[in-house]
Design a protein around this motif. Structure first.
Motif, PDB file in Angstrom:
ATOM      1  N   MET A  64       0.798  -1.203   0.000  1.00 16.73           N
ATOM      2  CA  MET A  64       0.000   0.000   0.000  1.00 16.73           C
ATOM      3  C   MET A  64       0.841   1.266   0.000  1.00 16.73           C
ATOM      4  O   MET A  64       0.321   2.342  -0.144  1.00 16.73           O
ATOM      5  CB  MET A  64      -0.926   0.023   1.215  1.00 16.73           C
ATOM      6  CG  MET A  64      -2.034  -0.960   1.119  1.00 16.73           C
ATOM      7  SD  MET A  64      -3.069  -0.464  -0.240  1.00 16.73           S
ATOM      8  CE  MET A  64      -4.339  -1.613  -0.128  1.00 16.73           C
ATOM      9  N   VAL A  65       2.109   1.141   0.103  1.00 18.69           N
ATOM     10  CA  VAL A  65       2.983   2.294   0.111  1.00 18.69           C
ATOM     11  C   VAL A  65       3.023   2.941  -1.273  1.00 18.69           C
ATOM     12  O   VAL A  65       3.169   4.138  -1.414  1.00 18.69           O
ATOM     13  CB  VAL A  65       4.410   1.897   0.569  1.00 18.69           C
ATOM     14  CG1 VAL A  65       5.368   3.059   0.481  1.00 18.69           C
ATOM     15  CG2 VAL A  65       4.367   1.326   1.968  1.00 18.69           C
ATOM     16  N   ALA A  66       2.842   2.143  -2.359  1.00 17.11           N
ATOM     17  CA  ALA A  66       2.884   2.659  -3.729  1.00 17.11           C
ATOM     18  C   ALA A  66       1.739   3.632  -3.991  1.00 17.11           C
ATOM     19  O   ALA A  66       1.845   4.514  -4.829  1.00 17.11           O
ATOM     20  CB  ALA A  66       2.842   1.516  -4.720  1.00 17.11           C
ATOM     21  N   CYS A  67       0.637   3.491  -3.326  1.00 18.03           N
ATOM     22  CA  CYS A  67      -0.524   4.358  -3.537  1.00 18.03           C
ATOM     23  C   CYS A  67      -0.551   5.527  -2.551  1.00 18.03           C
ATOM     24  O   CYS A  67      -1.532   6.261  -2.499  1.00 18.03           O
ATOM     25  CB  CYS A  67      -1.810   3.556  -3.390  1.00 18.03           C
ATOM     26  SG  CYS A  67      -2.014   2.360  -4.715  1.00 18.03           S
ATOM     27  N   ASP A  68       0.456   5.667  -1.768  1.00 17.85           N
ATOM     28  CA  ASP A  68       0.501   6.743  -0.789  1.00 17.85           C
ATOM     29  C   ASP A  68       0.788   8.064  -1.507  1.00 17.85           C
ATOM     30  O   ASP A  68       1.869   8.276  -2.058  1.00 17.85           O
ATOM     31  CB  ASP A  68       1.590   6.444   0.241  1.00 17.85           C
ATOM     32  CG  ASP A  68       1.511   7.389   1.418  1.00 17.85           C
ATOM     33  OD1 ASP A  68       0.439   7.990   1.629  1.00 17.85           O
ATOM     34  OD2 ASP A  68       2.541   7.532   2.109  1.00 17.85           O
ATOM     35  N   LEU A  69      -0.179   8.943  -1.551  1.00 16.62           N
ATOM     36  CA  LEU A  69      -0.053  10.233  -2.212  1.00 16.62           C
ATOM     37  C   LEU A  69      -0.155  11.350  -1.190  1.00 16.62           C
ATOM     38  O   LEU A  69      -0.840  11.241  -0.181  1.00 16.62           O
ATOM     39  CB  LEU A  69      -1.160  10.426  -3.253  1.00 16.62           C
ATOM     40  CG  LEU A  69      -1.151   9.478  -4.442  1.00 16.62           C
ATOM     41  CD1 LEU A  69      -2.398   9.685  -5.288  1.00 16.62           C
ATOM     42  CD2 LEU A  69       0.084   9.716  -5.301  1.00 16.62           C
ATOM     43  N   ASP A  70       0.486  12.439  -1.507  1.00 17.52           N
ATOM     44  CA  ASP A  70       0.411  13.626  -0.662  1.00 17.52           C
ATOM     45  C   ASP A  70      -0.788  14.456  -1.118  1.00 17.52           C
ATOM     46  O   ASP A  70      -0.677  15.316  -1.982  1.00 17.52           O
ATOM     47  CB  ASP A  70       1.713  14.426  -0.775  1.00 17.52           C
ATOM     48  CG  ASP A  70       1.685  15.664   0.118  1.00 17.52           C
ATOM     49  OD1 ASP A  70       0.802  15.739   1.002  1.00 17.52           O
ATOM     50  OD2 ASP A  70       2.545  16.545  -0.084  1.00 17.52           O
ATOM     51  N   TRP A  71      -1.950  14.149  -0.570  1.00 21.28           N
ATOM     52  CA  TRP A  71      -3.177  14.833  -0.988  1.00 21.28           C
ATOM     53  C   TRP A  71      -3.152  16.314  -0.630  1.00 21.28           C
ATOM     54  O   TRP A  71      -3.751  17.129  -1.324  1.00 21.28           O
ATOM     55  CB  TRP A  71      -4.400  14.152  -0.364  1.00 21.28           C
ATOM     56  CG  TRP A  71      -4.659  12.827  -1.017  1.00 21.28           C
ATOM     57  CD1 TRP A  71      -4.379  11.597  -0.522  1.00 21.28           C
ATOM     58  CD2 TRP A  71      -5.201  12.616  -2.317  1.00 21.28           C
ATOM     59  NE1 TRP A  71      -4.702  10.626  -1.410  1.00 21.28           N
ATOM     60  CE2 TRP A  71      -5.233  11.229  -2.550  1.00 21.28           C
ATOM     61  CE3 TRP A  71      -5.668  13.454  -3.316  1.00 21.28           C
ATOM     62  CZ2 TRP A  71      -5.699  10.661  -3.708  1.00 21.28           C
ATOM     63  CZ3 TRP A  71      -6.143  12.888  -4.488  1.00 21.28           C
ATOM     64  CH2 TRP A  71      -6.158  11.517  -4.682  1.00 21.28           C
TER      65      TRP A  71
END
Length: 184
Positions: free
Chosen positions: A1-8
């Motif tokens: 799930m780290v790959a989908c971690d975005l800075d919203w």
């Protein structure tokens, strides 16, 4: 799930700028296309008037020659005819370059100009006593002038438009992708 971690938080800060830029580009594209259509419409309107003026001057020259049985030569009208012919030529060149894709405009302007040049040649031959008043004088073909006027009227009345779009590249690629997806 780290790959989908975005800075919203960062995306939310940049997103309004991106939307504003896209909106500005879209508005500019529409304005540019509209302005181009306006320029073409004005030039088409002026060309319609000039072609009509050319035909009118042609008739006046020939009428003066016939009514006076050749004793009066309308030099001023011939000079005016030549000037209007040059203006018509310039306008037709501009519209020809601007509207390259309109195949209807490819032949007619040349034919009308050729007729005008042949009329000038015939009148000058008459003036130099190389041609008789009773012989045939080349006149602008009224059917060609009418057809040209009808085509130009569509541009002058914004029925046909000058299209220049910045987004056409994206639209074409979108349609290719859409076609590939729907054909699968």
């Amino acid at each position: 799930m780290v790959a989908c971690d975005l800075d919203w938080g960062g995306i939310v800060k940049v997103l309004p700028s991106i939307i504003a830029s896209i909106t500005a580009l879209f508005i500019y594209s529409r304005w540019s296309s509209q302005k181009g259509s306006e320029v073409i419409a004005n030039e088409a309107k002026n060309l319609i008037i000039k072609v009509a003026s050319l035909q009118s001057l042609q008739c006046e020259i020939f009428k003066i020659l016939n009514d006076s049985k050749g004793s009066i030569f309308p030099d001023d009208k011939l000079i005016q005819f030549k000037e209007v012919k040059e203006e018509v030529s310039d306008s037709m060149n501009f519209l020809g370059f601007a509207l390259k894709k309109d195949k209807a405009l490819s032949q007619l302007p040349s034919m009308v100009l050729a007729d005008a040049m042949l009329f000038i040649r015939d009148i000058e031959r008459y003036k130099n006593s190389e041609k008789d008043l009773n012989s045939k004088f080349h006149m602008i073909d009224s059917s060609n002038a009418l057809t040209l006027t009808e085509i130009l009227l569509d541009y002058a009345m914004y029925k046909k438009r000058y299209l220049k779009r910045i987004f056409s590249f994206f639209r074409i690629n979108f349609l290719k992708i859409k076609y590939r997806i729907s054909s699968d």
